[in-house]
Scaffold this motif. Structure first.
Motif, PDB file in Angstrom:
ATOM      1  N   LYS A  11       0.853  -1.176   0.000  1.00 50.29           N
ATOM      2  CA  LYS A  11       0.000   0.000   0.000  1.00 50.29           C
ATOM      3  C   LYS A  11       0.896   1.234   0.000  1.00 50.29           C
ATOM      4  CE  LYS A  11      -3.651  -2.456   2.336  1.00 50.29           C
ATOM      5  NZ  LYS A  11      -4.378  -2.672   3.598  1.00 50.29           N
ATOM      6  N   GLU A  12       0.482   2.257  -0.722  1.00 56.98           N
ATOM      7  CA  GLU A  12       1.306   3.466  -0.849  1.00 56.98           C
ATOM      8  C   GLU A  12       1.139   4.340   0.385  1.00 56.98           C
ATOM      9  OE1 GLU A  12       1.671   5.439  -4.626  1.00 56.98           O
ATOM     10  OE2 GLU A  12       0.607   3.786  -5.583  1.00 56.98           O
ATOM     11  N   ASP A  13       1.844   3.960   1.446  1.00 62.66           N
ATOM     12  CA  ASP A  13       1.789   4.671   2.707  1.00 62.66           C
ATOM     13  C   ASP A  13       3.153   4.477   3.373  1.00 62.66           C
ATOM     14  OD1 ASP A  13       1.549   4.742   5.682  1.00 62.66           O
ATOM     15  OD2 ASP A  13      -0.549   5.246   5.247  1.00 62.66           O
ATOM     16  N   LYS A  14       3.911   5.544   3.510  1.00 65.08           N
ATOM     17  CA  LYS A  14       5.282   5.451   4.023  1.00 65.08           C
ATOM     18  C   LYS A  14       5.349   4.767   5.383  1.00 65.08           C
ATOM     19  CE  LYS A  14       9.404   8.174   5.139  1.00 65.08           C
ATOM     20  NZ  LYS A  14       9.985   7.022   5.752  1.00 65.08           N
ATOM     21  N   LYS A  15       4.423   5.097   6.251  1.00 72.38           N
ATOM     22  CA  LYS A  15       4.419   4.501   7.586  1.00 72.38           C
ATOM     23  C   LYS A  15       4.198   2.981   7.508  1.00 72.38           C
ATOM     24  CE  LYS A  15       2.854   6.101  11.975  1.00 72.38           C
ATOM     25  NZ  LYS A  15       1.887   6.922  12.698  1.00 72.38           N
ATOM     26  N   LEU A  16       3.248   2.554   6.680  1.00 73.09           N
ATOM     27  CA  LEU A  16       3.001   1.123   6.505  1.00 73.09           C
ATOM     28  C   LEU A  16       4.214   0.417   5.889  1.00 73.09           C
ATOM     29  CD1 LEU A  16      -0.698   0.952   5.234  1.00 73.09           C
ATOM     30  CD2 LEU A  16       0.182   0.274   7.476  1.00 73.09           C
ATOM     31  N   ASN A  50       6.802   1.310  -3.800  1.00 76.40           N
ATOM     32  CA  ASN A  50       5.935   0.364  -3.102  1.00 76.40           C
ATOM     33  C   ASN A  50       5.892  -1.003  -3.801  1.00 76.40           C
ATOM     34  OD1 ASN A  50       4.292   1.337  -5.285  1.00 76.40           O
ATOM     35  ND2 ASN A  50       2.515   0.529  -4.203  1.00 76.40           N
TER      36      ASN A  50
END
Length: 109
Positions: A11-16, A50
Protein backbone atom coordinates in the motif's frame (compact mmCIF):
# COMPACT_ATOMS: atom_id res chain seq x y z
CA UNK A 1 18.03 -25.90 -8.17
CA UNK A 2 15.26 -23.75 -9.60
CA UNK A 3 14.75 -20.03 -9.18
CA UNK A 4 11.44 -18.18 -9.25
CA UNK A 5 10.81 -14.44 -9.23
CA UNK A 6 7.64 -12.79 -7.96
CA UNK A 7 6.25 -9.30 -7.57
CA UNK A 8 3.68 -7.65 -5.34
CA UNK A 9 2.80 -4.11 -4.30
CA UNK A 10 2.61 -2.58 -0.86
CA UNK A 11 0.00 0.00 0.00
CA UNK A 12 1.31 3.47 -0.85
CA UNK A 13 1.79 4.67 2.71
CA UNK A 14 5.28 5.45 4.02
CA UNK A 15 4.42 4.50 7.59
CA UNK A 16 3.00 1.12 6.50
CA UNK A 17 6.01 0.47 4.27
CA UNK A 18 8.40 1.28 7.12
CA UNK A 19 6.50 -1.11 9.40
CA UNK A 20 6.56 -3.84 6.73
CA UNK A 21 10.32 -3.44 6.39
CA UNK A 22 10.68 -3.68 10.17
CA UNK A 23 8.76 -6.97 10.26
CA UNK A 24 11.10 -8.36 7.61
CA UNK A 25 14.15 -7.52 9.69
CA UNK A 26 12.96 -10.20 12.11
CA UNK A 27 10.75 -12.66 10.25
CA UNK A 28 9.14 -15.09 12.67
CA UNK A 29 11.18 -18.29 13.15
CA UNK A 30 8.14 -20.45 12.31
CA UNK A 31 7.85 -18.73 8.93
CA UNK A 32 11.54 -19.23 8.20
CA UNK A 33 11.28 -22.88 9.25
CA UNK A 34 8.28 -23.43 6.97
CA UNK A 35 10.22 -22.03 4.01
CA UNK A 36 13.22 -24.26 4.72
CA UNK A 37 11.00 -27.30 5.30
CA UNK A 38 9.36 -26.69 1.90
CA UNK A 39 12.74 -26.77 0.17
CA UNK A 40 13.45 -23.05 -0.13
CA UNK A 41 17.24 -22.66 -0.14
CA UNK A 42 17.39 -18.89 -0.48
CA UNK A 43 14.78 -16.14 -0.54
CA UNK A 44 15.41 -12.43 -1.07
CA UNK A 45 12.93 -9.56 -1.20
CA UNK A 46 13.74 -6.16 -2.71
CA UNK A 47 11.73 -2.96 -2.57
CA UNK A 48 11.50 0.09 -4.84
CA UNK A 49 8.84 2.68 -4.00
CA UNK A 50 5.93 0.36 -3.10
CA UNK A 51 6.83 -2.49 -5.49
CA UNK A 52 8.29 -5.70 -4.05
CA UNK A 53 10.44 -8.16 -5.98
CA UNK A 54 11.14 -11.63 -4.54
CA UNK A 55 13.72 -14.17 -5.69
CA UNK A 56 13.18 -17.70 -4.41
CA UNK A 57 15.69 -20.49 -4.99
CA UNK A 58 14.44 -23.99 -4.23
CA UNK A 59 15.79 -27.53 -4.09
CA UNK A 60 14.88 -30.27 -6.55
CA UNK A 61 12.10 -31.66 -4.31
CA UNK A 62 10.24 -28.34 -4.00
CA UNK A 63 6.67 -28.06 -5.30
CA UNK A 64 4.27 -25.16 -4.94
CA UNK A 65 1.46 -27.60 -4.20
CA UNK A 66 3.27 -29.13 -1.21
CA UNK A 67 4.31 -25.71 0.10
CA UNK A 68 0.77 -24.34 -0.18
CA UNK A 69 -0.66 -27.39 1.59
CA UNK A 70 1.89 -27.10 4.43
CA UNK A 71 1.28 -23.35 4.73
CA UNK A 72 -2.48 -23.86 5.05
CA UNK A 73 -1.88 -26.34 7.88
CA UNK A 74 0.53 -24.03 9.73
CA UNK A 75 -1.26 -21.59 12.06
CA UNK A 76 1.79 -19.32 12.47
CA UNK A 77 2.29 -19.04 8.71
CA UNK A 78 -1.40 -18.18 8.31
CA UNK A 79 -1.10 -15.57 11.07
CA UNK A 80 1.96 -14.06 9.33
CA UNK A 81 0.20 -13.98 5.95
CA UNK A 82 -2.86 -12.32 7.45
CA UNK A 83 -0.66 -9.72 9.17
CA UNK A 84 1.34 -9.02 5.98
CA UNK A 85 -1.85 -8.51 3.97
CA UNK A 86 -2.44 -5.37 6.07
CA UNK A 87 0.53 -3.85 4.20
CA UNK A 88 0.21 -5.52 0.80
CA UNK A 89 -2.16 -4.90 -2.07
CA UNK A 90 -2.82 -7.05 -5.08
CA UNK A 91 -1.56 -5.99 -8.45
CA UNK A 92 -4.35 -4.49 -10.59
CA UNK A 93 -4.56 -7.40 -13.05
CA UNK A 94 -4.58 -10.38 -10.65
CA UNK A 95 -7.56 -12.31 -9.35
CA UNK A 96 -9.00 -11.60 -5.93
CA UNK A 97 -7.11 -13.52 -3.29
CA UNK A 98 -3.87 -13.76 -5.27
CA UNK A 99 -0.83 -12.07 -3.80
CA UNK A 100 2.66 -12.67 -5.11
CA UNK A 101 2.64 -13.01 -8.91
CA UNK A 102 5.29 -15.10 -10.65
CA UNK A 103 7.28 -13.15 -13.21
CA UNK A 104 8.47 -14.42 -16.59
CA UNK A 105 12.17 -14.25 -17.30
CA UNK A 106 12.76 -12.34 -20.52
CA UNK A 107 16.57 -12.03 -20.53
CA UNK A 108 19.62 -13.78 -19.14
CA UNK A 109 23.32 -13.02 -19.70
Amino acid sequence: MDRYCFTLDLKEDKKLIDTYKQYHRSVWPEVKDSLRDAGVINLEIYLVANRLFMIMEVDDDFTFEAKNKADLANAKVQEWEKLMWNFQQKLPWVKTGEKWVMMDQIFEL
